[in-house]
Design a protein around this motif. Structure first.
Motif, PDB file in Angstrom:
ATOM      1  N   LEU A   1      10.066  -1.654  -1.868  1.00 19.91           N
ATOM      2  CA  LEU A   1       9.029  -0.707  -2.270  1.00 19.91           C
ATOM      3  C   LEU A   1       7.792  -0.862  -1.386  1.00 19.91           C
ATOM      4  CD1 LEU A   1       7.942   1.449  -4.188  1.00 19.91           C
ATOM      5  CD2 LEU A   1       7.242  -0.390  -5.743  1.00 19.91           C
ATOM      6  N   GLN A   2       7.378  -2.087  -1.145  1.00 18.54           N
ATOM      7  CA  GLN A   2       6.220  -2.329  -0.284  1.00 18.54           C
ATOM      8  C   GLN A   2       6.469  -1.833   1.134  1.00 18.54           C
ATOM      9  OE1 GLN A   2       5.454  -6.527  -0.602  1.00 18.54           O
ATOM     10  NE2 GLN A   2       4.801  -6.402  -2.753  1.00 18.54           N
ATOM     11  N   THR A   3       7.714  -2.008   1.605  1.00 20.15           N
ATOM     12  CA  THR A   3       8.041  -1.563   2.955  1.00 20.15           C
ATOM     13  C   THR A   3       8.003  -0.045   3.059  1.00 20.15           C
ATOM     14  OG1 THR A   3       9.462  -3.502   3.214  1.00 20.15           O
ATOM     15  CG2 THR A   3       9.722  -1.741   4.814  1.00 20.15           C
ATOM     16  N   TYR A   4       8.552   0.637   2.052  1.00 23.87           N
ATOM     17  CA  TYR A   4       8.494   2.104   2.049  1.00 23.87           C
ATOM     18  C   TYR A   4       7.044   2.582   2.029  1.00 23.87           C
ATOM     19  CZ  TYR A   4      13.520   2.700   1.178  1.00 23.87           C
ATOM     20  OH  TYR A   4      14.885   2.719   1.291  1.00 23.87           O
ATOM     21  N   LEU A   5       6.226   1.998   1.165  1.00 22.87           N
ATOM     22  CA  LEU A   5       4.828   2.400   1.076  1.00 22.87           C
ATOM     23  C   LEU A   5       4.086   2.100   2.374  1.00 22.87           C
ATOM     24  CD1 LEU A   5       3.946   1.242  -2.564  1.00 22.87           C
ATOM     25  CD2 LEU A   5       4.434   3.548  -1.752  1.00 22.87           C
ATOM     26  N   SER A   6       4.402   0.946   2.989  1.00 21.87           N
ATOM     27  CA  SER A   6       3.764   0.593   4.260  1.00 21.87           C
ATOM     28  C   SER A   6       4.149   1.573   5.360  1.00 21.87           C
ATOM     29  CB  SER A   6       4.169  -0.827   4.663  1.00 21.87           C
ATOM     30  OG  SER A   6       3.655  -1.174   5.931  1.00 21.87           O
TER      31      SER A   6
ATOM     32  N   THR B   1      -1.038  -6.649  15.194  1.00 19.09           N
ATOM     33  CA  THR B   1      -1.957  -6.263  14.118  1.00 19.09           C
ATOM     34  C   THR B   1      -1.716  -4.794  13.765  1.00 19.09           C
ATOM     35  OG1 THR B   1      -3.688  -5.570  15.662  1.00 19.09           O
ATOM     36  CG2 THR B   1      -3.709  -7.891  14.948  1.00 19.09           C
ATOM     37  N   PRO B   2      -2.219  -4.348  12.619  1.00 19.71           N
ATOM     38  CA  PRO B   2      -2.118  -2.913  12.310  1.00 19.71           C
ATOM     39  C   PRO B   2      -2.788  -2.044  13.371  1.00 19.71           C
ATOM     40  CG  PRO B   2      -2.662  -4.140  10.331  1.00 19.71           C
ATOM     41  CD  PRO B   2      -2.720  -5.123  11.462  1.00 19.71           C
ATOM     42  N   PHE B   3      -3.841  -2.559  14.009  1.00 23.77           N
ATOM     43  CA  PHE B   3      -4.516  -1.795  15.060  1.00 23.77           C
ATOM     44  C   PHE B   3      -3.573  -1.499  16.222  1.00 23.77           C
ATOM     45  CE2 PHE B   3      -6.626  -2.141  19.231  1.00 23.77           C
ATOM     46  CZ  PHE B   3      -7.405  -0.991  19.190  1.00 23.77           C
ATOM     47  N   SER B   4      -2.864  -2.515  16.701  1.00 20.10           N
ATOM     48  CA  SER B   4      -1.958  -2.313  17.835  1.00 20.10           C
ATOM     49  C   SER B   4      -0.799  -1.400  17.455  1.00 20.10           C
ATOM     50  CB  SER B   4      -1.426  -3.659  18.327  1.00 20.10           C
ATOM     51  OG  SER B   4      -0.712  -4.337  17.307  1.00 20.10           O
TER      52      SER B   4
ATOM     53  N   VAL C   1      10.937   0.532  17.287  1.00 24.52           N
ATOM     54  CA  VAL C   1      10.585  -0.121  18.551  1.00 24.52           C
ATOM     55  C   VAL C   1       9.112  -0.513  18.574  1.00 24.52           C
ATOM     56  CG1 VAL C   1      10.416   0.179  21.051  1.00 24.52           C
ATOM     57  CG2 VAL C   1      12.417   1.031  19.820  1.00 24.52           C
ATOM     58  N   ILE C   2       8.223   0.412  18.211  1.00 25.06           N
ATOM     59  CA  ILE C   2       6.784   0.124  18.286  1.00 25.06           C
ATOM     60  C   ILE C   2       6.377  -0.962  17.296  1.00 25.06           C
ATOM     61  CG2 ILE C   2       4.478   1.127  18.028  1.00 25.06           C
ATOM     62  CD1 ILE C   2       5.629   3.776  19.001  1.00 25.06           C
TER      63      ILE C   2
ATOM     64  N   GLN D   1       2.223  -8.308   9.292  1.00 26.05           N
ATOM     65  CA  GLN D   1       1.452  -7.451   8.389  1.00 26.05           C
ATOM     66  C   GLN D   1       1.883  -5.988   8.478  1.00 26.05           C
ATOM     67  OE1 GLN D   1      -2.857  -8.226   8.807  1.00 26.05           O
ATOM     68  NE2 GLN D   1      -2.296  -9.788  10.295  1.00 26.05           N
ATOM     69  N   THR D   2       2.713  -5.662   9.425  1.00 25.38           N
ATOM     70  CA  THR D   2       3.078  -4.264   9.666  1.00 25.38           C
ATOM     71  C   THR D   2       4.583  -4.052   9.489  1.00 25.38           C
ATOM     72  OG1 THR D   2       3.302  -4.711  12.039  1.00 25.38           O
ATOM     73  CG2 THR D   2       1.160  -3.939  11.254  1.00 25.38           C
TER      74      THR D   2
END
Length: 307
Positions: free
Chosen positions: A85-90, A172-175, A246-247, A255-256
């Motif tokens: 569930l967390q992965t889908y939401l992420s 990071t989420p930024f990258s 890939v990204i 965290q991503t």
């Protein structure tokens, strides 16, 4: 003479009907072969039980008895395990953020392209499509070198005295968002440009004559008329971003975590193909069901507007 005319009319009617059927039927057959059949195979695997390296058939025939065995335990596991569930939401969150940023970048650029002189538009289109001339993987790896702790950006910033130590930009989420925005922003620009370039500028002139400011004309005329381009571009960006692998693998970090990585782990690390197929089926449904409901709403709105 009348018989010849009659035969000619029947031939034209037959060829016209056959032609319309072919125009509709060929794309439908193509979609059936490249999407529906593979999806049904994946759906069957999600309901099967894995026996070592083989799948047990959901249908079995023995002693004149046809038995249907469907394993729904994998779907129940998705509800019990919060990781999925967390992965889908992420995945949906990062795809939504990427889509919003792409729209904010692409709309001004597409608007500028549509309003630029006709002789410069091919050059601007080439600039948009230029990244596609190189490998997608190479472009993502290039960002990895740019964003690394000892990469180009950190070294340049420290050389100019802007920072005293490297900034943490990789994994990071930024990258992750930066890589996806860079990769998918052309998919947002092209539908918007195709929509804006066909807009009748006389509507803006009429709005100005009626006292509207440029900003009011933009929000009340340009944006509503470009809604189809916004929707098409958003779908082209959002849908592949949800399942991107890939990204997140190269630029993201712990965290991503996104659904593409979970699919990879289930398929190749855990060797649990039924569970991986279940994750894939739910991911497809998360995308297709809202899209189908939206298309139905749009069709109903359009038919209501015509009445």
């Amino acid at each position: 003479m009348s018989a010849v005319v009659s035969n000619t009319g029947l031939y034209a009617k037959f060829t016209g009907t056959w032609g319309r059927t072919a125009v509709i039927g060929v794309p439908m057959v193509f979609l059936l072969l490249v999407f529906l059949l593979p999806f049904l195979v994946v759906f069957k695997i999600s309901l099967s039980e894995m026996d070592t390296v083989f799948f047990r058939d959901v249908l079995s025939w023995s002693d004149g008895v046809l038995t249907l065995q469907l394993k729904i335990g994998n779907y129940l596991s998705l509800l019990d395990d919060s990781l999925y569930l967390q992965t889908y939401l992420s995945s949906i969150k990062f795809a939504g953020i990427t889509t919003g940023i792409c729209l904010a970048i692409a709309y001004p650029f597409a608007y500028f392209m549509a309003r630029s002189p006709a002789e410069t538009r091919p050059a601007l289109l080439m600039l948009v499509m230029l990244p596609f001339w190189t490998s997608f993987l190479l472009r993502v790896y290039a960002w990895k070198m740019l964003l690394a702790d000892s990469g180009v950006f950190n070294n340049a910033a420290m050389a100019m005295g802007l920072i005293s130590e490297p900034l943490k930009m990789m994994n990071t989420p930024f990258s992750l968002v930066l890589g996806m925005v860079y990769t998918y922003v052309p998919f947002m620009i092209l539908p918007l440009y195709a929509n804006l370039v066909k807009m009748d500028l006389r509507l803006l002139e009429a709005a100005m004559d009626l006292g509207a400011t440029p900003w009011q004309a933009f929000w009340r005329i340009t944006v509503p008329l470009s809604k189809s381009g916004i929707i098409a571009g958003s779908m082209l960006v959002f849908i592949p971003c949800v399942g991107e692998f890939v990204i997140p693998e190269l630029l993201g970090g712990p965290q991503t975590l996104m659904i593409g990585r979970v699919l990879w782990d289930e398929f190749f690390s855990n060797n649990d193909w039924p569970m991986a197929a279940t994750v894939a089926v739910v991911m497809v449904l998360l995308i297709i069901v809202p899209l189908a409901l939206f298309n139905k709403h749009q069709a109903e709105s359009a038919s209501g507007g015509h009445k």
